[in-house]
Design an enzyme around this catalytic site. Structure first.
Site, PDB file in Angstrom:
ATOM      1  N   GLU A  78      -5.656  -8.371  -0.342  1.00 17.43           N
ATOM      2  CA  GLU A  78      -6.337  -7.976   0.898  1.00 17.43           C
ATOM      3  C   GLU A  78      -7.781  -7.659   0.550  1.00 17.43           C
ATOM      4  O   GLU A  78      -8.045  -6.762  -0.244  1.00 17.43           O
ATOM      5  CB  GLU A  78      -5.676  -6.756   1.553  1.00 17.43           C
ATOM      6  CG  GLU A  78      -4.311  -7.026   2.154  1.00 17.43           C
ATOM      7  CD  GLU A  78      -3.801  -5.872   3.007  1.00 17.43           C
ATOM      8  OE1 GLU A  78      -4.642  -5.201   3.656  1.00 17.43           O
ATOM      9  OE2 GLU A  78      -2.580  -5.638   3.008  1.00 17.43           O
ATOM     10  N   GLU A 125       0.817  -1.229   0.000  1.00  9.81           N
ATOM     11  CA  GLU A 125       0.000   0.000   0.000  1.00  9.81           C
ATOM     12  C   GLU A 125       0.846   1.273   0.000  1.00  9.81           C
ATOM     13  O   GLU A 125       0.591   2.206   0.766  1.00  9.81           O
ATOM     14  CB  GLU A 125      -0.963  -0.006   1.200  1.00  9.81           C
ATOM     15  CG  GLU A 125      -2.003  -1.104   1.115  1.00  9.81           C
ATOM     16  CD  GLU A 125      -3.031  -1.056   2.240  1.00  9.81           C
ATOM     17  OE1 GLU A 125      -2.946  -0.174   3.109  1.00  9.81           O
ATOM     18  OE2 GLU A 125      -3.945  -1.917   2.236  1.00  9.81           O
TER      19      GLU A 125
END
Length: 507
Positions: A296, A177
């Site tokens: 995710e 991320e």
């Protein structure tokens, strides 16, 4: 069962194939966050703990869940992680502050312990490297420790730590991320693209057979979504195999109808990332195709108290964090998101339900005590068990209902798989209606001679029912006695807010 007010038709044909059912679609995620590792998978004082301190009850539930891969060690945690802290004699390992979750990590569990756990759980490890506070050299050091047989500093260090044979980890994530301002070492697309490309290039010089995942946007709500993927892939395309997708913004916030239609959003996310990757492929005249690692995803109630990390001078080890208690509606949505992932099996080549234990998880534990299955455990376990062969491109003719977030959506969503070797066909279906049941009617003329093996449905008149340690079994998937096969068709009544699986086999 509620009186039927809708009928939805499905048409299946063995010739219309999306792609294979991929074992990696049923991955999960273990991060050093909250109680996922400590008192989750690792709890030396537990009655079922083995010689390595791993909970036997959690290992058995992991196998029952049907998990194929496990991503480790993060997550936001990895962007400040020094992997060397977690190898060698445990009593000599330092305790470090984890800035991502304002916690302390004693490094009792590190690379070697996780790899032992993965072998016991019979899962493929998926390792992430720190590209937040670290870079190319540290990624190479970890790769050398894990994958080089012997004869170099870090491979011999692994051997000195008691592991003779290399782990040969195949799949590696290039950071986590990195577009998020919450991420330690957050970077612009240009900064990350250069670092990821150089890390990937160097890692392939050591082990050319790796599968590398480059960071995509951490959410489709990010202002740079799309442009981030374009910039990163333009730089790194030739050196990577997959681009990651992350999504957690599905939760019931008083709008149950929109929540039940969350898979509409996942469909759009996947298709947007694939389109961007293909545009970069065309512009760069590349021959290979970049696919998606949706590594995710889950329902996550981010505004609840348990999602707020500690503050100030409080840096606890394994605090209660992100311990969502999932209800029936949450399980239906998780089942529908699995339908979306299967429907896009041509582009989604891996996925990780985040996370495995205690932290927004299908498995819950008490420290030193009981473990139990959350509601979301069931659709995942049954889908991973019964999806086999190839995913079919099915035609759905369904009534539609309005939602505030997504407009008109089909009441019924479904996907089917076909195992050509056995002839088995499995249908996974969700009734998104809040108030009405739907009659599923599927045309099976392309599969003559099928019989119904079983049909199971997960639903409850109270969609807010949630499992606890005291009662985890009052609401589980049960036999749907309305299901039947006749005249080349299978039918079943699906109650509102429900997830179902119908299994068919040759007579």
């Amino acid at each position: 069962m509620t009186a039927t007010s809708h009928t939805a038709s499905l048409t299946l044909d063995p010739a219309f194939v999306v792609g294979p059912v991929r074992a990696r679609t049923f991955g999960s995620f273990v991060e050093h966050l909250g109680r996922c590792v400590y008192t989750g998978i690792h709890d030396p004082g537990h009655a079922t703990a083995d010689a390595d301190g791993f909970r036997g009850d959690v290992l058995e539930l992991t196998k029952e869940l049907g998990v194929s891969t496990v991503r480790y060690p993060g997550g936001n945690f990895v962007s400040g992680y020094r992997w060397e802290d977690g190898v060698g004699p445990v009593e000599q390992r330092p305790t470090r502050l984890d800035l991502a979750w304002h916690s302390s990590d004693p490094n009792t569990v590190g690379v070697d312990e996780f790899m032992r756990w993965a072998a016991k759980a019979e899962v493929e490890p998926m390792m992430a490297v720190n590209l937040g506070t670290r870079g190319v050299q540290e990624a190479l050091d970890l790769l050398e420790y894990c994958n080089v047989p012997s004869g170099s500093y870090f491979s011999d260090l692994r051997r000195a730590n008691g592991v003779e044979e290399p782990y040969r980890i195949k799949m590696w994530c290039l950071g986590n991320e990195m577009d998020g301002p919450w991420q330690i070492g957050h970077k612009t697309a240009e900064e990350y693209a250069r670092l990821a490309a150089e890390t990937a290039r160097a890692m392939r010089m050591m082990d050319p057979n790796l599968e590398l995942v480059v960071c995509g946007s951490s959410s489709s709500d990010m202002p740079t979504f799309g442009e981030w993927e374009r910039v990163v892939l333009t730089e790194a395309y030739e050196f990577v195999d997959h681009v990651s997708a992350h999504a957690y913004y599905w939760e019931e916030n008083g709008d149950l109808a929109s929540f039940l239609a969350s898979a509409v959003d996942m469909d759009h996310f996947v298709e947007s990332v694939a389109a961007t990757a293909d545009a970069v492929r065309a512009a760069g005249k590349h021959t290979k195709r970049i696919n998606i690692s949706f590594d995710e995803w889950n329902v996550w109630y981010q505004k609840r108290a348990e999602s707020r990390p500690p503050t100030g001078d409080d840096w606890p080890v394994a605090p209660v964090l992100l311990e969502d208690r999932y209800n029936v509606a949450d399980a239906v949505v998780v089942g529908s998101l699995l339908i979306s992932l299967l429907r896009h099996t041509d582009r989604v080549h891996a996925a990780s339900l985040a996370q495995l234990v205690n932290v927004i998880a299908p498995i819950m534990t008490e420290p030193g005590g009981r473990s139990w299955r959350q509601t979301i455990f069931h659709p995942f376990a049954l889908t991973s068990r019964f999806a086999a062969g190839e995913v079919l491109r099915i035609a759905i003719d369904s009534p539609r209902e309005d939602t505030a977030r997504f407009g008109e959506v089909p009441v019924l969503d479904a996907v089917a798989t076909h195992d050509a070797e056995t002839g088995d066909v499995t249908i996974f279906a969700v009734n998104r209606s809040v108030t009405s049941s739907v009659r599923l009617d599927a045309d099976l003329r392309g599969f003559p001679g099928l019989r119904l093996v079983e049909a199971q449905t997960l639903s409850n008149p109270d969609h807010t029912w949630a499992a606890t340690a005291d009662d985890a079994d009052s609401v589980v998937p049960v036999a749907n006695d309305s299901a039947a096969v006749a005249d080349g068709r299978v039918s079943a009544e699906l109650p509102p807010v429900s997830w179902s699986v119908l299994r068919l086999a040759r007579a």
